[in-house]
Write a protein that holds these residues in place. Structure first.
Motif, PDB file in Angstrom:
ATOM      1  N   GLU A 229      32.856  44.291  56.682  1.00 14.99           N
ATOM      2  CA  GLU A 229      32.025  43.579  55.709  1.00 14.99           C
ATOM      3  C   GLU A 229      32.826  42.449  55.088  1.00 14.99           C
ATOM      4  O   GLU A 229      33.843  42.679  54.433  1.00 14.99           O
ATOM      5  CB  GLU A 229      31.539  44.539  54.618  1.00 14.99           C
ATOM      6  CG  GLU A 229      30.651  43.887  53.576  1.00 14.99           C
ATOM      7  CD  GLU A 229      30.282  44.839  52.447  1.00 14.99           C
ATOM      8  OE1 GLU A 229      29.638  44.377  51.484  1.00 14.99           O
ATOM      9  OE2 GLU A 229      30.663  46.031  52.533  1.00 14.99           O
ATOM     10  N   LEU A 230      32.379  41.230  55.276  1.00 16.92           N
ATOM     11  CA  LEU A 230      33.083  40.074  54.747  1.00 16.92           C
ATOM     12  C   LEU A 230      33.158  40.152  53.227  1.00 16.92           C
ATOM     13  O   LEU A 230      32.149  40.367  52.553  1.00 16.92           O
ATOM     14  CB  LEU A 230      32.366  38.789  55.170  1.00 16.92           C
ATOM     15  CG  LEU A 230      33.068  37.477  54.814  1.00 16.92           C
ATOM     16  CD1 LEU A 230      34.404  37.370  55.544  1.00 16.92           C
ATOM     17  CD2 LEU A 230      32.171  36.293  55.165  1.00 16.92           C
ATOM     18  N   ASP A 231      34.363  39.997  52.695  1.00 17.17           N
ATOM     19  CA  ASP A 231      34.618  40.064  51.255  1.00 17.17           C
ATOM     20  C   ASP A 231      34.265  41.425  50.660  1.00 17.17           C
ATOM     21  O   ASP A 231      34.047  41.537  49.457  1.00 17.17           O
ATOM     22  CB  ASP A 231      33.842  38.969  50.503  1.00 17.17           C
ATOM     23  CG  ASP A 231      34.283  37.586  50.914  1.00 17.17           C
ATOM     24  OD1 ASP A 231      35.506  37.352  50.987  1.00 17.17           O
ATOM     25  OD2 ASP A 231      33.411  36.738  51.179  1.00 17.17           O
ATOM     26  N   GLY A 232      34.203  42.462  51.498  1.00 19.36           N
ATOM     27  CA  GLY A 232      33.845  43.785  50.995  1.00 19.36           C
ATOM     28  C   GLY A 232      34.976  44.780  51.067  1.00 19.36           C
ATOM     29  O   GLY A 232      34.762  45.980  50.884  1.00 19.36           O
ATOM     30  N   GLY A 233      36.199  44.317  51.333  1.00 22.43           N
ATOM     31  CA  GLY A 233      37.324  45.231  51.455  1.00 22.43           C
ATOM     32  C   GLY A 233      37.854  45.719  50.128  1.00 22.43           C
ATOM     33  O   GLY A 233      37.487  45.212  49.053  1.00 22.43           O
ATOM     34  N   LEU A 234      38.749  46.694  50.198  1.00 23.59           N
ATOM     35  CA  LEU A 234      39.384  47.243  49.003  1.00 23.59           C
ATOM     36  C   LEU A 234      40.304  46.186  48.407  1.00 23.59           C
ATOM     37  O   LEU A 234      41.216  45.688  49.069  1.00 23.59           O
ATOM     38  CB  LEU A 234      40.188  48.488  49.374  1.00 23.59           C
ATOM     39  CG  LEU A 234      40.898  49.227  48.227  1.00 23.59           C
ATOM     40  CD1 LEU A 234      39.884  49.939  47.337  1.00 23.59           C
ATOM     41  CD2 LEU A 234      41.903  50.228  48.788  1.00 23.59           C
ATOM     42  N   VAL A 235      40.074  45.828  47.135  1.00 26.02           N
ATOM     43  CA  VAL A 235      40.901  44.828  46.463  1.00 26.02           C
ATOM     44  C   VAL A 235      42.088  45.538  45.820  1.00 26.02           C
ATOM     45  O   VAL A 235      41.936  46.248  44.826  1.00 26.02           O
ATOM     46  CB  VAL A 235      40.104  44.037  45.416  1.00 26.02           C
ATOM     47  CG1 VAL A 235      41.005  43.040  44.694  1.00 26.02           C
ATOM     48  CG2 VAL A 235      38.940  43.302  46.081  1.00 26.02           C
ATOM     49  N   LEU A 236      43.268  45.357  46.392  1.00 26.11           N
ATOM     50  CA  LEU A 236      44.455  46.053  45.901  1.00 26.11           C
ATOM     51  C   LEU A 236      44.919  45.499  44.562  1.00 26.11           C
ATOM     52  O   LEU A 236      45.389  46.247  43.705  1.00 26.11           O
ATOM     53  CB  LEU A 236      45.583  45.947  46.927  1.00 26.11           C
ATOM     54  CG  LEU A 236      45.319  46.603  48.285  1.00 26.11           C
ATOM     55  CD1 LEU A 236      46.463  46.287  49.239  1.00 26.11           C
ATOM     56  CD2 LEU A 236      45.142  48.107  48.128  1.00 26.11           C
ATOM     57  N   CYS A 237      44.811  44.193  44.361  1.00 27.60           N
ATOM     58  CA  CYS A 237      45.240  43.589  43.106  1.00 27.60           C
ATOM     59  C   CYS A 237      44.703  42.169  43.021  1.00 27.60           C
ATOM     60  O   CYS A 237      44.278  41.581  44.014  1.00 27.60           O
ATOM     61  CB  CYS A 237      46.758  43.599  42.964  1.00 27.60           C
ATOM     62  SG  CYS A 237      47.654  42.885  44.354  1.00 27.60           S
ATOM     63  N   LYS A 238      44.742  41.632  41.803  1.00 28.76           N
ATOM     64  CA  LYS A 238      44.252  40.276  41.544  1.00 28.76           C
ATOM     65  C   LYS A 238      45.148  39.619  40.513  1.00 28.76           C
ATOM     66  O   LYS A 238      45.609  40.260  39.571  1.00 28.76           O
ATOM     67  CB  LYS A 238      42.822  40.306  41.026  1.00 28.76           C
ATOM     68  CG  LYS A 238      42.239  38.932  40.677  1.00 28.76           C
ATOM     69  CD  LYS A 238      40.974  39.047  39.818  1.00 28.76           C
ATOM     70  CE  LYS A 238      39.847  39.648  40.584  1.00 28.76           C
ATOM     71  NZ  LYS A 238      38.565  39.602  39.803  1.00 28.76           N
ATOM     72  N   SER A 239      45.390  38.321  40.683  1.00 23.14           N
ATOM     73  CA  SER A 239      46.065  37.516  39.673  1.00 23.14           C
ATOM     74  C   SER A 239      45.163  36.360  39.301  1.00 23.14           C
ATOM     75  O   SER A 239      44.459  35.808  40.150  1.00 23.14           O
ATOM     76  CB  SER A 239      47.408  36.980  40.198  1.00 23.14           C
ATOM     77  OG  SER A 239      48.336  38.033  40.402  1.00 23.14           O
ATOM     78  N   LEU A 240      45.197  35.983  38.017  1.00 23.31           N
ATOM     79  CA  LEU A 240      44.365  34.893  37.513  1.00 23.31           C
ATOM     80  C   LEU A 240      45.247  33.843  36.865  1.00 23.31           C
ATOM     81  O   LEU A 240      46.103  34.161  36.034  1.00 23.31           O
ATOM     82  CB  LEU A 240      43.339  35.420  36.503  1.00 23.31           C
ATOM     83  CG  LEU A 240      42.262  36.351  37.060  1.00 23.31           C
ATOM     84  CD1 LEU A 240      41.452  36.958  35.921  1.00 23.31           C
ATOM     85  CD2 LEU A 240      41.351  35.612  38.028  1.00 23.31           C
ATOM     86  N   PHE A 241      45.022  32.593  37.233  1.00 23.49           N
ATOM     87  CA  PHE A 241      45.811  31.469  36.753  1.00 23.49           C
ATOM     88  C   PHE A 241      44.890  30.467  36.081  1.00 23.49           C
ATOM     89  O   PHE A 241      43.715  30.348  36.431  1.00 23.49           O
ATOM     90  CB  PHE A 241      46.552  30.807  37.919  1.00 23.49           C
ATOM     91  CG  PHE A 241      47.400  31.761  38.711  1.00 23.49           C
ATOM     92  CD1 PHE A 241      48.748  31.918  38.420  1.00 23.49           C
ATOM     93  CD2 PHE A 241      46.844  32.530  39.731  1.00 23.49           C
ATOM     94  CE1 PHE A 241      49.528  32.811  39.139  1.00 23.49           C
ATOM     95  CE2 PHE A 241      47.609  33.426  40.460  1.00 23.49           C
ATOM     96  CZ  PHE A 241      48.964  33.572  40.154  1.00 23.49           C
ATOM     97  N   ALA A 242      45.430  29.731  35.129  1.00 18.90           N
ATOM     98  CA  ALA A 242      44.645  28.701  34.462  1.00 18.90           C
ATOM     99  C   ALA A 242      44.363  27.562  35.430  1.00 18.90           C
ATOM    100  O   ALA A 242      45.275  27.042  36.071  1.00 18.90           O
ATOM    101  CB  ALA A 242      45.391  28.192  33.238  1.00 18.90           C
TER     102      ALA A 242
END
Length: 607
Positions: A229-242
């Protein structure tokens, strides 16, 4: 808090050892204390040429004590038969195609934009290519001709058997197209892949372009385990930048690509120490997609016009009236009032203090000594383009008496003067990003004589904050590699202030630009432990939050936001990023966009 470059995270048990801090430029996740075989990693590549950020990831894996690259899987380049059309092409032919092919013509403006963007690209860009043949030398490799049409790749069974034979723990995707089929199951813990964009808002691409186009304050990066599934995988982590206030996609990409280059080594470290169940438990929960488009694609001419026409029109209108401006900071005091957490949203009573002409004041830290109240603060000189630390006694009426410089260095820019007691001694840990280290100073004669006690860390760190809790010393500091836009909040602890600082297993505490930098001293409000944090979105130092630390042990950390203060409470202010309290006195700072001529002396303007 200001730096010179700114206007300023199963089946395996938890270890009982901690990692020590890493020196400058080296990831703090290169060492695992777990006594287990190294993880076996494979790389999916298009060629030995890798983007710089990808080569850094490979270097980190090879430099670690817990993982090893065991297999390189190269995509076999398709064979192109020479024809008249592709053997005699000229630059004019390419131009004609863009002008007369309807599919290309509708994106002609984006093509021109890319040329302009290339000229704006910063040096040492994470997407610059490097031949990594030396880095990959000696590693077993295979070449695969994928099966598939257009953007989807499947692997032939012969190649799958070769990959399975290597008994890999993880495959990391740096090449190939969208992957389907059994390749996704050949490694024990799947195929890991970056998506440069916050998957809750931006699916598709180009990476970090649409954030500029739509004016999104944040540009995100995720590390996910791929599925069919496109963009449906397990998200291990995320970083957010300005997201930066620029039209350049390359400029906006710089911090997210470099700042997220630690995601792979972090998660491999956790996998080795704590097992797959730990990664699954700490993965991000699926969220409804909130993007304005179902799938973002290359922008059309109309997309480019709608975005850039207003930008250039505003610039043209303002050009004749342009004047140099600065983010001019001031500090404010509120005395004998209810404290912020008691007041809720009541911010009345703060009185703004003016620095002498040619200076701004920021990062106020109150301090009690000898029965008197004092304040230490960053004292920035527009003429020198750097700051020292100044201090002043605070009168009962809340006025500063004879401000004087107490720490300065002609080769250093000092800010964030975190002052605290340890027994009978008084210490300060000022921020000095340009020195590439975190120094501890001891007060020999209050308030003006400070001596260097020791260097706590080598590296680029900002907003270092130290406190005591449950018989231990704790320290939070933000690692900013390669620059202040790529912040990673880290927690350490030790038994004594001059002991060896231990790396907390919950690190990183935050990689979110909205709370990954300190905003003042950690303090108690009743029986609650409060950590002030600042946000650099939508602009640097935009707001501060007070967070309750709900769990703090050598094994666990958690916090929750109690309140957030934004600059809209004060007319004309665009940022407010520090909160400190001593007794009944509260301190904040704030910035206004101000004409340069209004805040500098005449002789400074001439220079």
């Amino acid at each position: 808090m200001h730096t010179l470059s700114e206007p300023r995270p199963g089946e395996m048990s938890r270890p009982n050892q901690q990692q020590e801090p890493a020196p400058l430029g080296i990831s703090p996740w290169l060492s695992s204390p777990a006594h287990r075989p190294p993880l076996r990693v494979g790389l999916l590549l298009d060629s030995p040429k890798l983007a710089l950020f990808s080569s850094k990831i490979v270097k980190d894996i090879q430099a670690s004590n817990f993982a090893k690259v065991e297999l390189l899987v190269y995509r076999k380049a398709p064979t192109i038969q020479p024809t008249a059309s592709n053997s005699t092409r000229s630059p004019l032919g390419g131009l004609r195609r863009r002008l007369f092919d309807p599919r290309l013509r509708k994106r002609a403006l984006y093509d021109l934009y890319l040329r302009l963007d290339h000229r704006m690209k910063p040096a040492n860009h994470p997407l610059d290519q490097r031949d990594c043949s030396d880095l990959l030398a000696g590693i077993e490799s295979i070449e695969v001709e994928p099966i598939g049409k257009k953007f989807v790749h499947r692997f032939p069974e012969e190649a799958l058997e070769q990959i399975r034979a290597k008994d890999l723990d993880v495959l990391i995707r740096f090449g190939f197209n969208i992957l389907h089929g059994d390749i996704l199951k050949t490694a024990r813990y799947g195929v890991w892949s970056y998506h440069h964009g916050d998957n809750d808002f931006y699916r598709g691409g180009p990476a970090h372009f649409w954030e500029l186009h739509e004016g999104s304050p944040l540009s995100g990066v995720i590390l996910q385990v791929l599925t069919e599934e496109l963009d449906g995988g397990l998200v291990l982590c995320k970083s957010l930048f300005a997201t930066l206030p620029t039209i350049s996609m390359s400029v906006n990409r710089y911090a997210p690509y470099w700042g997220a280059s630690d995601l792979v080594i972090r998660k491999l470290n956790e996998l080795h120490q704590f097992g797959w169940e730990h990664l699954e438990k700490n993965a991000l929960s699926p969220a409804p997609y909130q993007g304005k488009r179902k799938l973002y694609r290359l922008p059309t001419n109309s997309d480019m016009v709608r975005w850039l026409a207003p930008v250039f029109l505003k610039k043209a209108i303002r050009y004749p009236f342009r004047k140099p401006t600065v983010q001019h900071w001031r500090i404010a005091i509120r005395n004998n009032s209810k404290r912020l957490l008691e007041n809720g949203d009541d911010l009345d009573g703060f009185r703004w203090l003016d620095a002498p002409k040619g200076h701004f004041w920021a990062d106020p830290f109150g301090f009690e000594h000898g029965g008197k109240n004092w304040v230490f603060f960053e004292d920035y000189s527009y003429e020198k383009k750097r700051a020292g630390i100044s201090c002043a006694e605070v009168s009962p009426e809340g006025r500063l008496t004879s401000p004087t410089v107490c720490l300065e260095n002609a080769d250093r820019h000092y800010s964030y003067p975190h002052v605290f007691r340890a027994g009978v001694d008084i210490f300060m840990v000022p921020e000095s990003y340009d020195s590439e280290r975190v120094d501890l100073f001891r007060c020999e004669e209050f308030p003006n004589k400070w001596v260097h006690e020791r260097t706590l860390f080598q590296g680029r760190f900002v907003d270092t904050t130290i406190w005591q809790h449950d018989g231990l010393w704790w320290m939070m500091t933000t690692r900013v590699e390669p620059d202040p836009r790529a912040g990673c909040l880290l927690l350490y602890y030790c038994e004594s202030l001059t002991g060896a600082w231990k790396f907390h297993p919950s690190n990183p505490i935050s990689t979110d630009a909205r709370n990954n930098r300190g905003a003042g001293r950690v303090f108690y409000e009743g029986d609650r432990l409060i950590r002030p944090s600042q946000s650099r979105s939508p602009i640097y130092g935009y707001s501060f939050s007070l967070n309750e630390i709900t769990m703090l042990t050598p094994a666990q950390y958690s916090e929750r936001v109690l309140t957030t203060v934004t600059p809209e409470s004060w007319k004309g202010y665009c940022a407010v990023h520090t909160y400190n309290r001593t007794g009944n006195i509260e301190w904040i700072d704030g910035a206004r966009i101000t004409p340069l001529k209004n805040v500098v002396r005449r002789q400074d303007r001439k220079s």
